[in-house]
Design an enzyme around this catalytic site. Structure first.
Site, short mmCIF file in Angstrom:
data_model
loop_
_atom_site.label_atom_id
_atom_site.label_comp_id
_atom_site.label_asym_id
_atom_site.label_seq_id
_atom_site.Cartn_x
_atom_site.Cartn_y
_atom_site.Cartn_z
N ASP A 1 -7.86 -5.62 0.23
CA ASP A 1 -8.38 -6.47 -0.85
C ASP A 1 -8.05 -7.94 -0.68
O ASP A 1 -8.71 -8.79 -1.28
CB ASP A 1 -7.86 -5.97 -2.21
CG ASP A 1 -8.44 -4.62 -2.54
OD1 ASP A 1 -9.66 -4.46 -2.37
OD2 ASP A 1 -7.69 -3.71 -2.94
N HIS B 1 0.84 -1.20 0.00
CA HIS B 1 0.00 0.00 0.00
C HIS B 1 0.87 1.24 0.00
O HIS B 1 1.90 1.27 0.68
CB HIS B 1 -0.93 0.02 1.23
CG HIS B 1 -2.11 0.89 1.01
ND1 HIS B 1 -2.05 2.25 1.18
CD2 HIS B 1 -3.34 0.60 0.56
CE1 HIS B 1 -3.23 2.76 0.87
NE2 HIS B 1 -4.04 1.79 0.49
C1 LIG Z 1 -0.63 -0.79 -3.90
C2 LIG Z 1 0.58 -0.54 -4.77
C3 LIG Z 1 0.13 -0.13 -6.16
C4 LIG Z 1 1.38 0.62 -4.12
O1 LIG Z 1 2.30 0.98 -5.04
P1 LIG Z 1 3.51 1.98 -4.81
O2 LIG Z 1 3.38 2.76 -3.58
O3 LIG Z 1 3.65 2.73 -6.09
O4 LIG Z 1 4.74 1.02 -4.62
P2 LIG Z 1 5.50 0.27 -5.78
O5 LIG Z 1 4.59 -0.48 -6.68
O6 LIG Z 1 6.44 1.25 -6.42
O7 LIG Z 1 6.32 -0.76 -4.92
C5 LIG Z 1 7.49 -0.42 -4.14
C6 LIG Z 1 8.35 -1.67 -4.04
O8 LIG Z 1 7.63 -2.69 -3.34
C7 LIG Z 1 7.38 -3.79 -4.20
N1 LIG Z 1 5.97 -4.18 -4.06
C8 LIG Z 1 4.95 -3.38 -3.72
N2 LIG Z 1 3.81 -4.09 -3.72
C9 LIG Z 1 4.15 -5.34 -4.01
C10 LIG Z 1 3.40 -6.51 -4.17
N3 LIG Z 1 2.07 -6.51 -4.00
N4 LIG Z 1 4.05 -7.64 -4.51
C11 LIG Z 1 5.39 -7.66 -4.69
N5 LIG Z 1 6.13 -6.55 -4.57
C12 LIG Z 1 5.53 -5.41 -4.25
C13 LIG Z 1 7.60 -3.29 -5.62
O9 LIG Z 1 7.96 -4.31 -6.49
C14 LIG Z 1 8.69 -2.26 -5.40
O10 LIG Z 1 9.89 -2.95 -5.27
P3 LIG Z 1 11.23 -2.36 -5.94
O11 LIG Z 1 11.46 -1.04 -5.25
O12 LIG Z 1 12.24 -3.39 -5.63
O13 LIG Z 1 10.93 -2.18 -7.39
C15 LIG Z 1 1.48 -1.80 -4.82
O14 LIG Z 1 1.82 -2.21 -3.53
C16 LIG Z 1 0.82 -2.91 -5.60
O15 LIG Z 1 0.91 -2.94 -6.82
N6 LIG Z 1 0.13 -3.85 -4.89
C17 LIG Z 1 -0.60 -4.90 -5.57
C18 LIG Z 1 -1.95 -4.37 -6.05
C19 LIG Z 1 -2.91 -4.15 -4.92
O16 LIG Z 1 -3.07 -4.98 -4.04
N7 LIG Z 1 -3.58 -2.99 -4.96
C20 LIG Z 1 -4.59 -2.64 -3.97
C21 LIG Z 1 -4.11 -1.52 -3.12
S1 LIG Z 1 -5.28 -1.21 -1.81
#
Ligand SMILES: CC(C)(COP(=O)(O)OP(=O)(O)OC[C@H]1O[C@@H](n2cnc3c(N)ncnc32)[C@H](O)[C@@H]1OP(=O)(O)O)[C@@H](O)C(=O)NCCC(=O)NCCS
Length: 378
Positions: free
Chosen positions: A315, A264
């Protein structure tokens, strides 16, 4: 994610303050979420979704008289115009229900008696109608797209109970209704998330509140936002058995896969809503004698925490809780809409009450001084 060469730019607008709100607050360090100052766990445990929706739309908790009036307005506004029911029958059957919802709410705008009014009171009335119609739109769209007749709402039932009744054609038991109701409360609002922000951007042009809701639905659909609950369940089904879970998650992480339902932007520890729903999800599993989803979930949570220090978001437990309640997977994100309509409407009202156009700036990183060439010379 690629390196960011621009010191004044935050990719994804991470950490950027996008506005000021009185609607809800997240405290990451303590995994706390409050709506108008009230802890969501208390609202989910002791209150009803109707009380939460009233709180978000009006700014305070209703007393018994106000709540009873609100429930009456919800019942009176819950039915869909015949034209909208007929229009849902025109949609391609393979369409995701989230797309049907965008369409339905676009149509409903024109049937709202305050269609042209933009003042605060009219926006609150519209917000109430948007919330009241949520369960009816989702259940009707799903049934019609699956070749069934829509079922009219029962004015005696709560929003959660009515949704389950209109979906399945029979009244749900008290426990199922309580779980659905609590999940709606937990899904109702979450500060400046992508869909609420998009909704605010839309209404800040002085567009109407229904346009803001349609924007919100479109933004919520993606798997990085609300669409994650459906993807999380697909993942759990693919794993299938607790014995497969550890190998599956380790292999997925080795392949750098994003694990849906984890992580998140705002919570660096646990998502406060996930803490509550994980407890409920496991309780439903025990009641139904189907604990394997909770067991798979526990393994995934353990490996994600030890390997990545990443925790489940709302979720993840919502996915297996809804699955155990017999909800079709393609309705998990639409259920989020039933709940989030209240948060989006509150954001639209707050934005319009003190509006300024939302228009950020950007860094231009494209070509300069390119010479115009007539078409036959390109
Ligand atoms: C929620 C979300 C979009 C937040 O994104 P964000 O703040 O932009 O963070 P990032 O996607 O840039 O992730 C930061 C790091 O954590 C990792 N990470 C974050 N969520 C992850 C996940 N669900 N699974 C694996 N790795 C994850 C990323 O790969 C990244 O690693 P890196 O720095 O080595 O590349 C992200 O955690 C995600 O895609 N989660 C899965 C989708 C989800 O459950 N969404 C509902 C949110 S309520």
């Amino acid at each position: 994610m690629s390196e960011n060469p621009y010191p004044n730019y935050s990719p994804g607008l991470q950490g950027i303050i996008g506005g000021v709100t009185k609607i809800s607050k997240i405290v990451s360090d303590t995994s706390s979420l409050t709506y108008r100052g009230i802890n969501v766990h208390e609202l989910a445990e002791n209150g009803s979704f109707e009380e939460t929706a009233f709180l978000l739309l009006h700014g305070y908790l209703p007393n018994s008289h106000q709540l009873s009036d609100f429930k009456q307005r919800m019942a009176a506004e819950s039915a869909l115009p015949d034209e909208v029911i007929s229009a849902l029958g025109l949609l391609p059957k393979h369409m995701h229900p989230m797309d049907a919802l965008k369409y339905a709410y676009s149509l409903l705008a024109g049937f709202d008696e305050d269609y042209e009014a933009m003042d605060h009171d009219a926006n609150v009335r519209k917000g109430e109608r948007i919330v009241a119609k949520g369960p009816t739109v989702v259940a009707a769209a799903y049934r019609i797209m699956n070749g069934k007749e829509a079922i009219a709402p029962d004015p005696e039932l709560s929003i959660a109970a009515n949704f389950l009744y209109m979906l399945h054609g029979e009244k749900a038991d008290d426990f199922t209704v309580k779980v659905m109701d609590a999940s709606l409360t937990l899904y109702a609002e979450h500060t400046f998330n992508a869909s609420a922000f998009a909704c605010r951007v839309t209404v800040a042009t002085l567009s109407d509140i229904y346009s803001g809701i349609v924007t919100g639905i479109g933004t919520l659909k993606g798997p990085l936002h609300g669409g994650a609950n459906e993807k999380a369940m697909e993942m759990l089904l693919e794993i299938g058995d607790p014995d497969n879970a550890e190998e599956w998650i380790r292999s997925a992480l080795a392949q750098k896969k994003k694990i849906m339902g984890f992580g998140h932007r705002e919570y660096k520890k646990r998502d406060s809503r996930a803490i509550y729903l994980t407890k409920i999800g496991k309780e439903i599993g025990e009641r139904k004698g189907e604990t394997k989803w909770g067991e798979i979930a526990s393994t995934l949570e353990r490996v994600m925490e030890t390997e990545k220090n990443i925790h489940p978001n709302v979720d993840f437990p919502a996915a297996y809780a809804y699955y155990l309640l017999g909800i079709p997977i393609e309705l998990y994100t639409p259920i989020f809409v039933i709940a989030r309509n209240s948060g989006w409407a509150a954001h639209a009202i707050e934005q319009l009450d003190n509006n300024r156009l939302i228009r950020p700036t950007c860094i231009y990183d494209g070509a300069e001084g390119v010479e115009w060439k007539p078409i036959d010379q390109r």
